[in-house]
Enzyme design. Structure first.
Site: not given
Ligand code: DAV
Length: 382
Positions: A134, A216, A265, A267, A367
């Site tokens: 992150d 991020d 995010h 992912d 992550c």
């Protein structure tokens, strides 16, 4: 960022033809251009000292609805000990597994994230150093500290400063994006009580404004010379533009948008596993983004995390938040049996690893890691 040769005039060519930057990756301590080249060295996060962040308008729009009370009663305190103990056991086993695969593993400093901190304009407590993905972005031999939009994450990169320093002296470049002020005026009220805009997310609906750049690192997908970044509730247009201007040619930074009502995010939305192949979240990626139209979508099955399992900080789609050891080998949560099965059908080796308790903290293997070195070269895949 001009250490790499300027190949901006090179034609865009397919992966089979182009080796844009020919130096072997292992010549550099830090060298990673994508998520699938053979992994040599990785930073793995640490749950020690993890704290529940104080409730704030920026959390309201992305945190699971049923967790509000948890945040309101536990904000500023350590995460429950049984949760951290179980997550710690899992991450230790994950580290052992990575080492067994010949990967060098580095860990951040242990920090007590319940310690309060302040700027001239606000104060907060921290979160954790569990999710290096992150906070830090690796592009080639450069480590970039992201300008996080959550106040609780303001100093999160400090847990990695020992590592950053040693990577710097081993030859890496290291930069921190401009530190945002994160004043009250930067944040907008969610559009409705539920945080839903009703017709999908657009940057106008973001809980953050455009006064200063924030992003991020986990809103970025790295595919060699092409990087894709989504605007979200932590990444604004200013942040995208900062990254675009910072990454000179041969890198190209593209905006990408998905059907995610609460983006924060990327992912657990689109995860490239190999050149031309990406794992996709069928709820958020009804069709491949234009630049990926020739890529094979590997459709992730529905997560198998039971509803009763506490997910404090993310959706269950962290099921697809996998880590690739190379373009044929993927570490997957043990209980995601359908995903493991599909990966095998698609020709991957799926290495099972227990990570359910870690998942409660808001992420999974992708992550929890930051690949600092993969054996490969800078290429164009589009
Ligand atoms: O719930 O889709 C998962 C990714 C966290 N880094 C979500 C966010």
């Amino acid at each position: 960022m001009s250490k790499l040769p300027d190949v901006s005039s090179s034609p865009v060519v397919s992966v089979s033809e182009a080796v844009v930057h020919a130096a072997p990756a292992s010549a550099h301590t830090v060298c990673s251009y994508n998520d699938w080249d053979p992994l040599e060295e990785v930073v793995v996060g640490d749950v020690n000292g993890a704290a529940v962040p104080p409730w704030h308008v920026a959390l309201e729009v992305t945190m699971p609805r049923n967790q509000r009370q948890f945040f309101e009663t536990s904000g500023g305190r350590p995460f429950p000990a049984e949760c951290l103990d179980a997550a710690r056991r899992e991450i230790d086993a994950f580290v052992e597994r990575l080492c067994g695969e010949g990967v060098t593993v580095r860990r951040p400093d242990v920090v007590d994230h319940t310690r309060p901190f302040a700027t001239p304009e606000w104060s907060s407590t921290g979160l954790y150093a569990a999710m290096p993905r992150d906070v830090l972005l690796v592009v080639g031999d450069c480590l970039i500290e992201a300008p996080m939009a959550w106040r609780s994450r303001y100093f999160e990169a400090f847990a990695y400063r020992g590592l950053l320093r040693s990577y710097f002296w081993a030859g890496a470049r290291w930069i921190s994006a401009p530190k945002p002020r994160l004043r009250d005026e930067f944040y907008r009220e969610p559009l409705s009580e539920s945080g839903d805009s009703g017709d999908g997310f657009t940057p106008d609906h973001s809980v953050i404004g455009e006064d200063e750049p924030t992003f991020d690192a986990a809103d970025v997908i790295r595919c060699g010379r092409d990087l894709f970044i989504q605007q979200s509730h932590v990444t604004n247009g200013f942040g995208v533009e900062w990254l675009r201007r910072h990454l000179d040619p041969p890198f190209r930074v593209h905006d990408v948008r998905f059907e995610d009502e609460h983006p924060m995010h990327v992912d657990a939305t689109l995860v490239p596993l190999a050149p031309g192949r990406a794992l996709i979240n069928p709820e958020r990626v009804p069709e491949m983004p234009p630049m990926f139209k020739d890529w094979e979508p590997l459709v992730a099955p529905r997560p198998e995390i039971p509803n009763s399992h506490p997910m404090h900080m993310s959706s269950a789609w962290v099921s697809m938040n996998v880590l690739s050891l190379d373009d044929r080998t993927v570490i997957v949560e043990s209980s995601e049996t359908e995903l493991r099965c599909r990966l095998k059908t698609w020709g991957f080796e799926a290495i099972p690893c227990d990570f359910r308790h870690f998942n409660s903290l808001g992420g999974s293997f992708h992550c929890a890691t930051l690949d600092v070195r993969r054996r490969g070269t800078l290429r164009s895949y589009f």
